[in-house]
Design an enzyme around this catalytic site. Structure first.
Site, PDB file in Angstrom:
ATOM      1  N   ARG A  46      -1.181  -5.912  -2.172  1.00  0.00           N
ATOM      2  CA  ARG A  46      -0.904  -7.001  -3.129  1.00  0.00           C
ATOM      3  C   ARG A  46       0.231  -7.914  -2.682  1.00  0.00           C
ATOM      4  O   ARG A  46       0.596  -8.848  -3.393  1.00  0.00           O
ATOM      5  CB  ARG A  46      -0.569  -6.406  -4.501  1.00  0.00           C
ATOM      6  CG  ARG A  46      -1.710  -5.596  -5.092  1.00  0.00           C
ATOM      7  CD  ARG A  46      -1.234  -4.727  -6.232  1.00  0.00           C
ATOM      8  NE  ARG A  46      -0.326  -3.674  -5.785  1.00  0.00           N
ATOM      9  CZ  ARG A  46       0.214  -2.742  -6.573  1.00  0.00           C
ATOM     10  NH1 ARG A  46      -0.067  -2.766  -7.864  1.00  0.00           N
ATOM     11  NH2 ARG A  46       1.014  -1.825  -6.093  1.00  0.00           N
ATOM     12  N   HIS A  98       9.115  -5.146  -2.970  1.00  0.00           N
ATOM     13  CA  HIS A  98       8.434  -5.588  -4.197  1.00  0.00           C
ATOM     14  C   HIS A  98       8.656  -4.552  -5.295  1.00  0.00           C
ATOM     15  O   HIS A  98       8.816  -3.359  -5.024  1.00  0.00           O
ATOM     16  CB  HIS A  98       6.936  -5.807  -3.953  1.00  0.00           C
ATOM     17  CG  HIS A  98       6.156  -4.573  -3.635  1.00  0.00           C
ATOM     18  ND1 HIS A  98       5.368  -3.925  -4.561  1.00  0.00           N
ATOM     19  CD2 HIS A  98       6.060  -3.837  -2.510  1.00  0.00           C
ATOM     20  CE1 HIS A  98       4.814  -2.868  -4.007  1.00  0.00           C
ATOM     21  NE2 HIS A  98       5.216  -2.780  -2.752  1.00  0.00           N
TER      22      HIS A  98
HETATM   23 CO    CO Z   1       5.274  -1.076  -1.623  1.00  0.00          CO
END
Ligand code: CO
Length: 218
Positions: A46, A98
């Site tokens: 992602r 992230h």
């Molecule tokens: Co990660």
């Protein structure tokens, strides 16, 4: 019959789309690459480097691994940094973590996950370093969020401490190291303000940045 046909179809459509806008795009790019940025990010599907910072092929050199780590004995990552700094002369190294990182959350979990536990051990070490602060955060998601940020800051420090980056600064090469974090929930990148541009900045900026992160959490 070729398997994964749809991916080849996607590829042809993509290449045609690029050629329609710029017929010489691939010809020019095949001669040389001159990216200004090295991206060190998580393998998470992602968080695709080029798309989220809107860059075309040729514009960013990329290294990704689970939980965007820079380990001093990882020849893979060190080789990428060396090639990017010494030969491509990138001007910026971006460590981008992230929120909601499975690697970071896995390291907070005591259940065994196999070989990957040896890799995540490095994040457990970071957890231990900031244990007193992290353990004060009772909400697990908030604790994971904080550890994701601290991990980026630690990896920025690791990049800056490599002989590659230290040597580049010593010879006066323009090179900045940045720590960013990406939000899966909104698609936006947040700057953790730990940018280091020369060796003399390192200890001070590193210390201030970590303190700020800790103050926000307390
Ligand atoms: Co990660």
């Amino acid at each position: 019959m070729r398997v994964l046909n749809h991916l080849f179809e996607n590829n042809r459509t993509w290449a045609q789309g690029i050629l329609q806008k710029d017929p010489d795009f691939f010809k020019v790019l095949s001669d040389q690459q001159k990216p200004e940025y090295l991206w060190i990010g998580c393998s998470d599907s992602r968080v695709p480097a080029n798309q989220i910072i809107g860059l075309q092929p040729g514009e960013v050199f990329v290294h990704r691994n689970i939980a965007n780590m820079v380990i001093h004995t990882d020849m893979n990552c060190l080789s990428v940094i060396q090639y990017a700094v010494d030969f491509l002369k990138v001007k910026h190294i971006i460590v981008c973590g992230h929120y909601g990182c499975g690697g970071v959350e896995g390291a907070m979990d005591s259940r065994p996950q196999g070989l990957v536990d040896n890799w995540l051990r490095h994040i457990r070490d970071i957890y231990q370093k900031y244990e007193s602060t992290l353990d004060r955060i009772t909400d697990r998601k908030c604790r994971s969020t904080k550890l994701c940020e601290l991990n980026v800051i630690e990896q920025v420090s690791n990049v800056c401490h490599t002989t590659i980056v230290q040597e580049a600064w010593r010879r006066g090469q323009e090179l900045a190291v940045h720590g960013w974090i990406y939000g899966l929930e909104n698609g936006l990148i947040r700057d953790l303000h730990v940018c280091v541009r020369e060796a003399t900045e390192l200890s001070e900026i590193y210390r201030i940045a970590v303190d700020e992160e800790l103050q926000q959490s307390s």
